[in-house]
Scaffold this motif. Sequence first.
Motif, PDB file in Angstrom:
ATOM      1  N   GLY A   1       0.808  -1.229   0.000  1.00 53.61           N
ATOM      2  CA  GLY A   1       0.000   0.000   0.000  1.00 53.61           C
ATOM      3  C   GLY A   1       0.838   1.274   0.000  1.00 53.61           C
ATOM      4  O   GLY A   1       0.336   2.347   0.302  1.00 53.61           O
TER       5      GLY A   1
ATOM      6  N   PRO B   1       6.237 -11.262  -6.299  1.00 45.63           N
ATOM      7  CA  PRO B   1       6.224 -12.489  -7.087  1.00 45.63           C
ATOM      8  C   PRO B   1       5.315 -12.339  -8.302  1.00 45.63           C
ATOM      9  O   PRO B   1       4.363 -11.574  -8.270  1.00 45.63           O
ATOM     10  CB  PRO B   1       5.702 -13.544  -6.105  1.00 45.63           C
TER      11      PRO B   1
ATOM     12  N   SER C   1      12.793  -7.012  -0.916  1.00 47.33           N
ATOM     13  CA  SER C   1      11.517  -7.422  -0.303  1.00 47.33           C
ATOM     14  C   SER C   1      11.709  -8.681   0.531  1.00 47.33           C
ATOM     15  O   SER C   1      11.144  -8.805   1.617  1.00 47.33           O
ATOM     16  CB  SER C   1      10.461  -7.718  -1.379  1.00 47.33           C
ATOM     17  N   THR C   2      12.489  -9.625   0.016  1.00 49.94           N
ATOM     18  CA  THR C   2      12.707 -10.862   0.768  1.00 49.94           C
ATOM     19  C   THR C   2      13.494 -10.559   2.047  1.00 49.94           C
ATOM     20  O   THR C   2      13.208 -11.106   3.116  1.00 49.94           O
ATOM     21  CB  THR C   2      13.461 -11.903  -0.084  1.00 49.94           C
TER      22      THR C   2
ATOM     23  N   TYR D   1      10.790  -8.647   4.318  1.00 49.76           N
ATOM     24  CA  TYR D   1       9.616  -9.401   4.784  1.00 49.76           C
ATOM     25  C   TYR D   1       9.997 -10.722   5.454  1.00 49.76           C
ATOM     26  O   TYR D   1       9.498 -11.041   6.531  1.00 49.76           O
ATOM     27  CB  TYR D   1       8.646  -9.672   3.622  1.00 49.76           C
TER      28      TYR D   1
ATOM     29  N   ARG E   1      -7.581  -2.059  -0.471  1.00 49.94           N
ATOM     30  CA  ARG E   1      -7.419  -2.526  -1.848  1.00 49.94           C
ATOM     31  C   ARG E   1      -7.699  -4.030  -1.958  1.00 49.94           C
ATOM     32  O   ARG E   1      -8.371  -4.486  -2.868  1.00 49.94           O
ATOM     33  CB  ARG E   1      -5.995  -2.214  -2.330  1.00 49.94           C
TER      34      ARG E   1
HETATM   35  P1  TYD Z   1       2.792  -6.900  -3.940  1.00 49.98           P
HETATM   36  O1  TYD Z   1       1.795  -7.469  -4.841  1.00 49.98           O
HETATM   37  O2  TYD Z   1       3.873  -6.072  -4.524  1.00 49.98           O
HETATM   38  O3  TYD Z   1       2.019  -6.108  -2.815  1.00 49.98           O
HETATM   39  P2  TYD Z   1       1.701  -4.572  -2.730  1.00 49.98           P
HETATM   40  O4  TYD Z   1       1.183  -4.157  -4.081  1.00 49.98           O
HETATM   41  O5  TYD Z   1       0.681  -4.543  -1.660  1.00 49.98           O
HETATM   42  O6  TYD Z   1       2.946  -3.884  -2.353  1.00 49.98           O
HETATM   43  O7  TYD Z   1       3.529  -8.044  -3.083  1.00 49.98           O
HETATM   44  C1  TYD Z   1       2.822  -9.040  -2.514  1.00 49.98           C
HETATM   45  C2  TYD Z   1       3.271  -9.382  -1.116  1.00 49.98           C
HETATM   46  O8  TYD Z   1       4.371 -10.280  -1.155  1.00 49.98           O
HETATM   47  C3  TYD Z   1       3.657  -8.232  -0.245  1.00 49.98           C
HETATM   48  O9  TYD Z   1       2.915  -8.339   0.950  1.00 49.98           O
HETATM   49  C4  TYD Z   1       5.100  -8.466   0.057  1.00 49.98           C
HETATM   50  C5  TYD Z   1       5.283  -9.933  -0.148  1.00 49.98           C
HETATM   51  N1  TYD Z   1       6.651 -10.336  -0.551  1.00 49.98           N
HETATM   52  C6  TYD Z   1       7.474 -10.995   0.356  1.00 49.98           C
HETATM   53  O10 TYD Z   1       7.078 -11.236   1.500  1.00 49.98           O
HETATM   54  N2  TYD Z   1       8.725 -11.386  -0.030  1.00 49.98           N
HETATM   55  C7  TYD Z   1       9.205 -11.158  -1.291  1.00 49.98           C
HETATM   56  O11 TYD Z   1      10.350 -11.538  -1.600  1.00 49.98           O
HETATM   57  C8  TYD Z   1       8.332 -10.489  -2.226  1.00 49.98           C
HETATM   58  C9  TYD Z   1       8.814 -10.224  -3.622  1.00 49.98           C
HETATM   59  C10 TYD Z   1       7.072 -10.088  -1.816  1.00 49.98           C
END
Ligand code: TYD
Length: 224
Positions: A14, A41, A101-102, A105, A150
């Motif tokens: 978001g 992903p 992101s990895t 998160y 969303r």
């Molecule tokens: P995304 O669709 O980009 O979410 P947003 O549009 O809300 O930012 O990503 C999907 C989710 O996947 C998001 O909560 C983050 C998570 N994610 C991980 O936990 N690890 C990762 O390596 C990636 C690429 C995404």
Amino acid sequence: MSRGLFITLEGLDGSGKTTQINRLAEWLKKRGKLPVVTRQPGGTATGDRIRSLVLDSRSAGLAPLAEMALMFADRAQAIAEVIEPALADGRIVLCDRFTDSTEAYQGGGRELGSQVVLDLHRLVCGNLQPDLTLLLLPSLEASLARARRRNERIAAQSGKDEGRFEQELDGFYGRVREKYKEIAAREPERVVLIEGDLSIDEVQQKIAEAVAAHLWRFACTPSA
Ligand code: TYD
């Protein structure tokens, strides 16, 4: 032909990444550069299947290491199928999320730590590094409220469930945010941090400035 430019967008759920990546793609097109836009992903046929698996709320009980391995499987496929060929072709690649992101998160949020993520990135992704990362960090409250609204809208409209992460509690997202800040402090050359609750136009302006500063260094050949 010179190698293309690899730009990633990162941030909390978001945080407005998708709006900004679309605007950046338009901004580049107006300057004669047609970017390849992808996301993680997802972004490949295999990746889209991994995406449904990891984001679906019904995948409850997915072990953190399994979740991380799936993210890397998705990424290895995207690098082989989309990112590397485009860079080799001199294109600009805009990628919505990558290994930061990895680290944020799974390394931060799930508390697996940074090291295992960086090690896997070397092994599975050939240590491919973005040339520039735009990190959007609005306040936790603003971004999470937007992401949850969303996902409810998408679920109501299409029945698609991508809400597994948004069900996490604020403590999880606090750790994600902190890890992102740690990455930005560790790699200031690569990561441009855009922090605070700014307007869409203000964020776009900052992104345009950062990208413009990079463009002159790379002889990207636009292709149709
Ligand atoms: P995304 O669709 O980009 O979410 P947003 O549009 O809300 O930012 O990503 C999907 C989710 O996947 C998001 O909560 C983050 C998570 N994610 C991980 O936990 N690890 C990762 O390596 C990636 C690429 C995404």
